[in-house]
Design a protein around this motif. Structure first.
Motif, short mmCIF file in Angstrom:
data_model
loop_
_atom_site.label_atom_id
_atom_site.label_comp_id
_atom_site.label_asym_id
_atom_site.label_seq_id
_atom_site.Cartn_x
_atom_site.Cartn_y
_atom_site.Cartn_z
N ALA A 1 -8.35 17.43 -29.91
CA ALA A 1 -8.39 16.08 -30.33
C ALA A 1 -9.63 15.84 -30.92
N GLY A 2 -10.64 16.66 -30.91
CA GLY A 2 -11.87 16.73 -31.64
C GLY A 2 -13.00 16.12 -31.05
N PHE A 3 -12.96 16.16 -29.63
CA PHE A 3 -14.01 15.71 -28.90
C PHE A 3 -14.80 16.91 -28.44
N HIS A 4 -16.32 17.03 -28.51
CA HIS A 4 -16.82 18.11 -28.25
C HIS A 4 -18.22 17.64 -27.40
N ALA A 5 -18.24 16.54 -27.12
CA ALA A 5 -19.20 15.98 -26.16
C ALA A 5 -18.35 15.22 -25.13
N VAL A 6 -18.49 15.44 -23.87
CA VAL A 6 -17.34 14.95 -22.61
C VAL A 6 -18.38 14.64 -21.57
N LYS A 7 -17.70 13.74 -20.74
CA LYS A 7 -18.26 13.42 -19.22
C LYS A 7 -17.49 14.39 -18.29
N LEU A 8 -18.30 15.12 -17.60
CA LEU A 8 -17.56 15.83 -16.38
C LEU A 8 -17.70 14.69 -14.96
N PHE A 9 -16.40 14.66 -14.63
CA PHE A 9 -16.28 13.73 -13.52
C PHE A 9 -15.18 14.01 -12.85
N PRO A 10 -15.37 13.88 -11.41
CA PRO A 10 -16.69 13.84 -10.69
C PRO A 10 -17.29 15.01 -10.63
N ALA A 11 -18.63 14.86 -10.91
CA ALA A 11 -19.31 16.31 -11.43
C ALA A 11 -19.68 17.20 -9.87
#
Ligand code: 3PG
Length: 218
Positions: free
Chosen positions: A123-133
């Motif tokens: 979908a074009g996302f290349h920076a994301v949140k890793l949750f729950p890390a």
């Protein structure tokens, strides 16, 4: 339009903020900004979240205030209408992913698995949140994901604190970390803005950040 990567690069730590009273929003934001933390995530977990975002935008223009805990398209639209500089979700649905991908709006999409990352990239996302890390494996999880997904930058969040943050920030695929330790409920409820400012000072020193100014539209 500011990109989410620029926002993540502006601060080593993104405070995850839960507010019960609008009156706390401005002094809290001022304390964090005074301590060197400009990127703030106000979560939609309380009824006053969006009024708090509006208050911070009006009275603390140096802050880059985003809205977190976006779980539906309606949440997304409400956050944009409140003037959020960016949005954050803990995960995704097909509906939310499709909607957000069509918007020209900085968004930090929550991911946890390789399949989540593949959907996000498509979908074009290349920076994301890793949750729950931390709960998902923390540092080792991020190292493992760096193999098949070398182009993804992460903002790990969940279970990270002042002690563990430096180790996360050493990883090449970590742009910044998120966490609630900068503005915990006890300090916010007691109005201990100086203690919060000091936590922000320590957090902002964790890593040299970009000198590129981040501008957001008013
Ligand atoms: C989040 O909403 O991103 C997390 O709940 C923050 O996690 P923490 O409270 O463990 O920092």
């Amino acid at each position: 339009m500011t990109q989410i990567r620029e926002i993540l690069a502006a601060s080593p730590v993104m405070p995850v903020i839960v507010l019960d009273r609008v009156a706390d929003a401005v002094p809290l934001a001022r304390a964090l900004v005074a301590g060197g933390i400009r990127v703030l995530e106000v979560t939609m977990r309380t009824p006053v979240a969006l009024d708090s975002v509006r208050a911070i935008r009006q009275q603390v223009p140096e802050a880059i205030v985003g809205v977190g805990t976006i779980v539906t398209v309606a949440d997304f639209n409400a956050a944009v209408a409140a003037g959020a500089a960016f949005g954050v979700s803990p995960g995704s649905t097909d509906e939310l992913l499709t909607h957000v991908a069509k918007q020209n709006f900085p968004f930090l999409l929550g991911c946890l698995t390789p399949s989540d990352l593949m959907r996000a990239m498509q979908a074009g996302f290349h920076a994301v949140k890793l949750f729950p890390a931390k709960q998902a494996g923390g540092i080792e999880m991020l190292k493992a994901l760096g193999g098949p997904f070398p182009s993804i930058q992460f903002c790990p969040t969940g279970g990270i604190d002042a002690t563990s943050a430096p180790d996360y920030l050493k990883l090449p695929n970590v742009a910044c970390v998120g966490g609630s330790w900068l503005a915990p409920a006890n300090l916010v409820n007691s109005g201990d803005w100086e203690a919060i400012r000091l936590r922000a000072v320590a957090a902002s020193a964790l890593r040299a950040v970009t000198t590129t100014p981040v501008t957001t539209s008013p």
